[in-house]
Design a protein around this motif. Sequence first.
Motif, short mmCIF file in Angstrom:
data_model
loop_
_atom_site.label_atom_id
_atom_site.label_comp_id
_atom_site.label_asym_id
_atom_site.label_seq_id
_atom_site.Cartn_x
_atom_site.Cartn_y
_atom_site.Cartn_z
N TYR A 135 0.84 -1.20 0.00
CA TYR A 135 0.00 0.00 0.00
C TYR A 135 0.88 1.25 0.00
O TYR A 135 1.94 1.28 0.65
CB TYR A 135 -0.90 0.03 1.24
CG TYR A 135 -2.08 -0.91 1.18
CD1 TYR A 135 -3.26 -0.55 0.55
CD2 TYR A 135 -2.02 -2.17 1.79
CE1 TYR A 135 -4.36 -1.39 0.51
CE2 TYR A 135 -3.11 -3.03 1.76
CZ TYR A 135 -4.27 -2.64 1.11
OH TYR A 135 -5.36 -3.49 1.07
N GLU A 137 -0.68 4.89 -0.40
CA GLU A 137 -1.52 6.09 -0.57
C GLU A 137 -0.77 7.36 -0.21
O GLU A 137 -0.95 8.40 -0.85
CB GLU A 137 -2.78 5.97 0.29
CG GLU A 137 -3.75 7.14 0.15
CD GLU A 137 -4.38 7.22 -1.22
OE1 GLU A 137 -4.25 8.28 -1.87
OE2 GLU A 137 -4.99 6.23 -1.66
N LEU A 147 -4.91 7.88 -4.67
CA LEU A 147 -4.46 6.64 -5.30
C LEU A 147 -5.48 5.52 -5.16
O LEU A 147 -5.68 4.73 -6.09
CB LEU A 147 -3.12 6.21 -4.69
CG LEU A 147 -1.97 7.22 -4.81
CD1 LEU A 147 -0.66 6.57 -4.39
CD2 LEU A 147 -1.87 7.76 -6.23
N ARG A 148 -6.12 5.44 -4.01
CA ARG A 148 -7.12 4.38 -3.84
C ARG A 148 -8.30 4.55 -4.81
O ARG A 148 -8.75 3.57 -5.40
CB ARG A 148 -7.61 4.32 -2.39
CG ARG A 148 -8.50 3.11 -2.10
CD ARG A 148 -8.75 2.90 -0.62
NE ARG A 148 -7.63 2.25 0.01
CZ ARG A 148 -6.82 2.81 0.91
NH1 ARG A 148 -7.01 4.06 1.27
NH2 ARG A 148 -5.84 2.15 1.44
N ARG A 151 -7.01 3.31 -8.08
CA ARG A 151 -6.73 1.88 -8.02
C ARG A 151 -7.98 1.04 -7.92
O ARG A 151 -8.06 -0.07 -8.44
CB ARG A 151 -5.86 1.63 -6.79
CG ARG A 151 -4.61 0.83 -7.01
CD ARG A 151 -3.84 0.73 -5.70
NE ARG A 151 -2.93 -0.40 -5.74
CZ ARG A 151 -2.20 -0.81 -4.72
NH1 ARG A 151 -2.29 -0.18 -3.56
NH2 ARG A 151 -1.40 -1.86 -4.82
N GLU A 152 -9.00 1.57 -7.21
CA GLU A 152 -10.17 0.76 -6.89
C GLU A 152 -11.48 1.38 -7.39
O GLU A 152 -12.20 0.78 -8.17
CB GLU A 152 -10.24 0.52 -5.38
CG GLU A 152 -9.01 -0.20 -4.82
CD GLU A 152 -9.06 -0.35 -3.32
OE1 GLU A 152 -10.16 -0.62 -2.78
OE2 GLU A 152 -8.01 -0.19 -2.66
N ALA A 155 -11.69 1.59 -11.10
CA ALA A 155 -11.16 0.41 -11.80
C ALA A 155 -12.07 -0.05 -12.94
O ALA A 155 -11.62 -0.70 -13.89
CB ALA A 155 -10.96 -0.74 -10.81
N LEU A 220 -0.95 3.92 -12.32
CA LEU A 220 -2.25 3.47 -11.82
C LEU A 220 -3.37 3.80 -12.80
O LEU A 220 -4.27 2.98 -13.04
CB LEU A 220 -2.54 4.12 -10.47
CG LEU A 220 -1.63 3.73 -9.30
CD1 LEU A 220 -2.07 4.46 -8.04
CD2 LEU A 220 -1.64 2.23 -9.07
N HIS A 223 -2.78 1.64 -16.26
CA HIS A 223 -2.46 0.20 -16.18
C HIS A 223 -1.19 -0.13 -16.96
O HIS A 223 -1.14 -1.07 -17.75
CB HIS A 223 -3.65 -0.63 -16.68
CG HIS A 223 -4.93 -0.30 -15.99
ND1 HIS A 223 -5.26 -0.78 -14.76
CD2 HIS A 223 -5.97 0.52 -16.36
CE1 HIS A 223 -6.44 -0.31 -14.38
NE2 HIS A 223 -6.88 0.49 -15.34
N PRO A 341 -5.38 -4.78 -3.41
CA PRO A 341 -5.27 -4.77 -4.87
C PRO A 341 -3.85 -5.05 -5.33
O PRO A 341 -2.88 -4.67 -4.67
CB PRO A 341 -5.71 -3.35 -5.26
CG PRO A 341 -5.50 -2.54 -4.03
CD PRO A 341 -5.74 -3.45 -2.87
N GLU A 343 -0.84 -5.15 -8.55
CA GLU A 343 -0.42 -4.27 -9.64
C GLU A 343 -1.24 -4.59 -10.88
O GLU A 343 -1.48 -5.76 -11.21
CB GLU A 343 1.06 -4.46 -9.96
CG GLU A 343 1.55 -3.55 -11.08
CD GLU A 343 2.95 -3.86 -11.55
OE1 GLU A 343 3.61 -2.93 -12.07
OE2 GLU A 343 3.39 -5.02 -11.40
N SER A 344 -1.66 -3.54 -11.57
CA SER A 344 -2.38 -3.70 -12.84
C SER A 344 -1.57 -3.00 -13.92
O SER A 344 -1.59 -1.78 -14.04
CB SER A 344 -3.79 -3.10 -12.74
OG SER A 344 -4.45 -3.19 -13.98
#
Length: 441
Positions: A135, A137, A147-148, A151-152, A155, A220, A223, A341, A343-344
Amino acid sequence: MTWGNATGGTPKPVRVALLGCGTVGTEVVRLLREQATDLAARVGAPVELTGIGVRRPNKHRGQVPAELLTTDAAALVDSDVDVVVEVIGGIEPARTLLVTALRAGKSVVTANKALLAEHGAELFAAADASGADLYFEAAVAGAIPLLRPLRESLAGDRITRVMGIVNGTTNYILSAMDSTGAGYAETLEEASRLGYAEADPTADVDGYDAASKAAILASLAFHTRVTAADVHREGIASVTAADIAAAKAIDRTVKLLAICERVTHADGRESVSARVHPAMIPRSHPLAGVGGAFNAVFVEADAAGQLMFYGRGAGGAPTASAVLGDLVAAARNRVVAGRGPRESAYADLPAQPMGQVSTRYHISLDVADRAGVLAQVAAVFAEHDVSIAAVRQEGRVNDASLVIVTHGASDAALRSTVDKIGGLPVVREVVSVMRVEGEQP
């Protein structure tokens, strides 16, 4: 995995090692102690700080419990801890310590933007290999939840652009130059006196800090693995009082912007552009009103549209708030055997060279006050296929001021245009050159 007591008793504590105890680390310790009961309720188990790795223990005595201090950070990471929180900054020893922790299956919370921008792939690979959480942030924009959401929360959307002010020191300096009319050097000196600038402000004023953050944001949002080396970087040391005055004359202000874009080319190919540089933006733009040491980031997505995140981007307590948020998430995953989460980076888009990026320019020239000057200057723009959007000319006794704002064109073409204009006999001086953002090309 069963984390709590099998008979339903008190859950096993989540053991935490803290690396670093400067401004942010001290605040992390304070919050852990003051909010222990609430944190335990949110996590589902007590959160126990087992040790603090520092270089000079005597420096921190009286600020944190002395019995927790140790100079052997490696031994602390190797001990029976569940989460390692890193706030020491820099590349080494942070990289070695965090890779060791992740490979051992310990979750990591870090605020280290430089490390993530340079070695993020290695950290994610270590986390994936062991199933640990990573993590970060607090690495970008302090307490601002940014960032969250990338990231989420977003998404399921397609993010096309991220643009913002991500360095408080430079924003304070440029805001002060705008409000007082002072030059860069004296404003930097005042920022240092007030504590807004470090003793060595290089990382901030030369754009390194913002470039690391831009790399993380682009990674982020799109991707794709983006490193600091992929980010075009310019600082604010060359911004003059004349630049600020020129911006004011056309109802604009100057900001150091981090700009990350997903670019679709004419043939359908896509690439990622990431850049940090000063730019003029309209005073009507929401980022123009972000003053002092505050941060703000604009995110544009296909479905969500425009989103803006604003708040304190630095400081002990704000950054510690973001660290604690990550710590709660990592600790909760430990309790319920969950995972955060991953890495994407599936898109794997290439980085677009700065010369190919479409930008606009504001160019201020001192020229000879005689007939035909504008025609000569305009011919250079036409030669480089750069379209002029607006021109303003003011005559004086023997010379004149000529201000030109362009439409969007490749940065390479604009730079070549400016270079050639500077060599024209009718041009006495190229007074100011600044990119223009926040408007349609």
